[in-house]
Design a protein around this motif. Structure first.
Motif, PDB file in Angstrom:
ATOM      1  N   TYR A 117       0.842  -1.203   0.000  1.00 40.95           N
ATOM      2  CA  TYR A 117       0.000   0.000   0.000  1.00 40.95           C
ATOM      3  C   TYR A 117       0.879   1.256   0.000  1.00 40.95           C
ATOM      4  CZ  TYR A 117      -3.497   3.419   1.436  1.00 40.95           C
ATOM      5  OH  TYR A 117      -4.313   4.517   1.500  1.00 40.95           O
ATOM      6  N   PHE A 118       1.922   1.240   0.811  1.00 35.34           N
ATOM      7  CA  PHE A 118       2.843   2.368   0.948  1.00 35.34           C
ATOM      8  C   PHE A 118       3.428   2.772  -0.414  1.00 35.34           C
ATOM      9  CE2 PHE A 118       7.343   3.669   1.805  1.00 35.34           C
ATOM     10  CZ  PHE A 118       7.096   4.857   2.468  1.00 35.34           C
ATOM     11  N   TYR A 119       3.891   1.793  -1.177  1.00 36.45           N
ATOM     12  CA  TYR A 119       4.533   2.092  -2.459  1.00 36.45           C
ATOM     13  C   TYR A 119       3.557   2.225  -3.626  1.00 36.45           C
ATOM     14  CZ  TYR A 119       9.191   1.457  -0.534  1.00 36.45           C
ATOM     15  OH  TYR A 119      10.331   1.602   0.194  1.00 36.45           O
ATOM     16  N   LEU A 120       2.532   1.377  -3.657  1.00 36.02           N
ATOM     17  CA  LEU A 120       1.671   1.330  -4.833  1.00 36.02           C
ATOM     18  C   LEU A 120       0.493   2.294  -4.789  1.00 36.02           C
ATOM     19  CD1 LEU A 120       1.591  -2.544  -5.301  1.00 36.02           C
ATOM     20  CD2 LEU A 120       3.040  -0.866  -6.483  1.00 36.02           C
ATOM     21  N   ILE A 121      -0.027   2.597  -3.617  1.00 36.51           N
ATOM     22  CA  ILE A 121      -1.234   3.425  -3.526  1.00 36.51           C
ATOM     23  C   ILE A 121      -0.950   4.762  -2.851  1.00 36.51           C
ATOM     24  CG2 ILE A 121      -3.559   3.559  -2.536  1.00 36.51           C
ATOM     25  CD1 ILE A 121      -3.615   0.440  -2.905  1.00 36.51           C
ATOM     26  N   ASP A 122      -0.302   4.712  -1.692  1.00 35.07           N
ATOM     27  CA  ASP A 122      -0.057   5.939  -0.920  1.00 35.07           C
ATOM     28  C   ASP A 122       1.065   6.791  -1.521  1.00 35.07           C
ATOM     29  OD1 ASP A 122      -0.592   7.644   1.290  1.00 35.07           O
ATOM     30  OD2 ASP A 122       1.092   6.771   2.385  1.00 35.07           O
ATOM     31  N   GLN A 123       1.842   6.204  -2.411  1.00 35.35           N
ATOM     32  CA  GLN A 123       2.964   6.912  -3.050  1.00 35.35           C
ATOM     33  C   GLN A 123       3.954   7.472  -2.020  1.00 35.35           C
ATOM     34  OE1 GLN A 123       3.350   6.810  -6.462  1.00 35.35           O
ATOM     35  NE2 GLN A 123       1.583   5.463  -6.307  1.00 35.35           N
ATOM     36  N   ARG A 124       4.154   6.725  -0.928  1.00 33.32           N
ATOM     37  CA  ARG A 124       5.135   7.037   0.129  1.00 33.32           C
ATOM     38  C   ARG A 124       4.847   8.352   0.858  1.00 33.32           C
ATOM     39  NH1 ARG A 124      10.718   5.942  -2.862  1.00 33.32           N
ATOM     40  NH2 ARG A 124      11.337   7.357  -1.227  1.00 33.32           N
ATOM     41  N   ARG A 125       3.590   8.775   0.895  1.00 30.10           N
ATOM     42  CA  ARG A 125       3.242  10.029   1.589  1.00 30.10           C
ATOM     43  C   ARG A 125       3.192   9.865   3.100  1.00 30.10           C
ATOM     44  NH1 ARG A 125      -0.472  10.921  -3.150  1.00 30.10           N
ATOM     45  NH2 ARG A 125      -1.682   9.316  -2.159  1.00 30.10           N
ATOM     46  N   THR A 126       2.752   8.699   3.569  1.00 31.77           N
ATOM     47  CA  THR A 126       2.619   8.436   5.004  1.00 31.77           C
ATOM     48  C   THR A 126       3.665   7.408   5.402  1.00 31.77           C
ATOM     49  OG1 THR A 126       0.232   8.733   4.775  1.00 31.77           O
ATOM     50  CG2 THR A 126       1.004   7.675   6.798  1.00 31.77           C
ATOM     51  N   PRO A 127       4.433   7.659   6.466  1.00 31.97           N
ATOM     52  CA  PRO A 127       5.390   6.631   6.910  1.00 31.97           C
ATOM     53  C   PRO A 127       4.657   5.316   7.185  1.00 31.97           C
ATOM     54  CG  PRO A 127       5.736   8.686   8.103  1.00 31.97           C
ATOM     55  CD  PRO A 127       4.471   8.855   7.299  1.00 31.97           C
ATOM     56  N   HIS A 128       5.196   4.226   6.681  1.00 38.42           N
ATOM     57  CA  HIS A 128       4.439   2.975   6.768  1.00 38.42           C
ATOM     58  C   HIS A 128       4.277   2.495   8.203  1.00 38.42           C
ATOM     59  CE1 HIS A 128       6.801  -0.872   7.249  1.00 38.42           C
ATOM     60  NE2 HIS A 128       7.788  -0.029   7.180  1.00 38.42           N
ATOM     61  N   HIS A 129       5.092   2.971   9.125  1.00 37.84           N
ATOM     62  CA  HIS A 129       4.902   2.608  10.531  1.00 37.84           C
ATOM     63  C   HIS A 129       3.723   3.354  11.158  1.00 37.84           C
ATOM     64  CE1 HIS A 129       9.226   1.217  10.239  1.00 37.84           C
ATOM     65  NE2 HIS A 129       8.538   0.142  10.581  1.00 37.84           N
ATOM     66  N   ASP A 130       3.121   4.274  10.438  1.00 36.00           N
ATOM     67  CA  ASP A 130       1.929   4.976  10.937  1.00 36.00           C
ATOM     68  C   ASP A 130       0.624   4.287  10.536  1.00 36.00           C
ATOM     69  OD1 ASP A 130       3.436   6.865  12.190  1.00 36.00           O
ATOM     70  OD2 ASP A 130       2.996   8.490  10.796  1.00 36.00           O
ATOM     71  N   TYR A 131       0.691   3.262   9.716  1.00 32.47           N
ATOM     72  CA  TYR A 131      -0.520   2.551   9.330  1.00 32.47           C
ATOM     73  C   TYR A 131      -1.020   1.710  10.502  1.00 32.47           C
ATOM     74  CZ  TYR A 131       0.834   3.671   4.497  1.00 32.47           C
ATOM     75  OH  TYR A 131       1.187   4.304   3.341  1.00 32.47           O
ATOM     76  N   TRP A 132      -2.307   1.361  10.484  1.00 31.28           N
ATOM     77  CA  TRP A 132      -2.931   0.637  11.579  1.00 31.28           C
ATOM     78  C   TRP A 132      -2.311  -0.726  11.825  1.00 31.28           C
ATOM     79  CZ3 TRP A 132      -5.095  -3.763   9.620  1.00 31.28           C
ATOM     80  CH2 TRP A 132      -5.418  -3.751   8.267  1.00 31.28           C
ATOM     81  N   VAL A 133      -1.667  -1.337  10.820  1.00 32.53           N
ATOM     82  CA  VAL A 133      -1.056  -2.650  11.023  1.00 32.53           C
ATOM     83  C   VAL A 133       0.238  -2.575  11.829  1.00 32.53           C
ATOM     84  CG1 VAL A 133      -2.138  -3.769   9.049  1.00 32.53           C
ATOM     85  CG2 VAL A 133       0.066  -2.603   8.758  1.00 32.53           C
ATOM     86  N   HIS A 134       0.670  -1.374  12.132  1.00 29.54           N
ATOM     87  CA  HIS A 134       1.825  -1.198  13.007  1.00 29.54           C
ATOM     88  C   HIS A 134       1.400  -0.644  14.371  1.00 29.54           C
ATOM     89  CE1 HIS A 134       4.555  -1.988   9.625  1.00 29.54           C
ATOM     90  NE2 HIS A 134       5.451  -2.214  10.577  1.00 29.54           N
ATOM     91  N   THR A 135       0.169  -0.933  14.760  1.00 35.59           N
ATOM     92  CA  THR A 135      -0.305  -0.538  16.095  1.00 35.59           C
ATOM     93  C   THR A 135      -0.709  -1.785  16.876  1.00 35.59           C
ATOM     94  OG1 THR A 135      -2.574  -0.202  15.334  1.00 35.59           O
ATOM     95  CG2 THR A 135      -1.111   1.713  15.274  1.00 35.59           C
ATOM     96  N   PRO A 136      -0.196  -1.950  18.076  1.00 35.43           N
ATOM     97  CA  PRO A 136      -0.493  -3.149  18.867  1.00 35.43           C
ATOM     98  C   PRO A 136      -1.977  -3.331  19.179  1.00 35.43           C
ATOM     99  CG  PRO A 136       1.387  -1.995  19.774  1.00 35.43           C
ATOM    100  CD  PRO A 136       0.817  -1.112  18.713  1.00 35.43           C
TER     101      PRO A 136
END
Length: 183
Positions: free
Chosen positions: A44-63
């Motif tokens: 998603y980070f590379y193909l859709i978001d075009q690297r606008r949001t740090p990928h560690h900020d996505y919900w899959v990086h939240t416990p």
């Protein structure tokens, strides 16, 4: 972390698999998959978001997301009488949380999101080199990743040799015995 999630997932899954030999393959499968699962967001980070949001900020990086998901799956397993599969939920959850702990070494992880936006990391990797990944490969934390690979490799080699010895022993036991001639 950059390259050590998969071997760390192997090391984490190994004791669970040894305690539950009938589920060992499933435990290793879930452990390895979940050890890298949060990074599936890179697509998603590379193909859709075009690297606008740090990928560690996505919900899959939240416990919290993973805790809620694991609790829901565990409740479903209990409700359907499949308690013996709870070990898989546990291994999956611990593997994902290990991924987030490892990411917290050199990347910002929001451990309390959505309750707080506190970002936790142990060290900050300075942007000194180009291309960007050299900053991680040449940082001292990369030595930790190599150490994890070496330890996992040692255990994997030991496990492989043990399985191979068991296979040879089983093959010998299955061979037809030559009839004994009286002396």
């Amino acid at each position: 972390m950059f390259i050590a999630h998969l071997p760390a997932g192997y090391l984490l899954s190994r004791p669970f698999a040894r305690r539950n030999p009938s589920q060992a393959r499933a435990i290793f499968g879930i452990g390895l998959l979940c050890s890298v699962l949060p990074d599936f967001d890179l697509a998603y980070f590379y193909l859709i978001d075009q690297r606008r949001t740090p990928h560690h900020d996505y919900w899959v990086h939240t416990p919290v997301f993973w805790l809620v998901l694991a609790a829901a799956i565990a409740l479903l397993l209990i409700a359907t009488g499949r308690r013996n599969q709870l070990v898989l939920v546990g291994v999956g959850l611990i593997s994902v949380l290990l991924h987030l702990v490892m990411d917290s070494i050199a990347a910002d992880i929001r451990w309390l999101f959505p309750f707080a936006d506190l970002r936790v990391n142990l060290v900050h990797v300075q942007a000194v080199y180009k291309p960007w990944y050299l900053n991680f490969l040449l940082h001292w934390t990369f030595a930790l990743e190599l150490a994890i690979w070496l330890v996992a490799g040692q255990f994997a080699l030991r496990d492989f040799r043990a399985r191979r010895a068991i296979g040879k022993e089983a093959a010998r036991a299955a061979e037809p015995q030559a009839p004994r001639t009286p002396a």
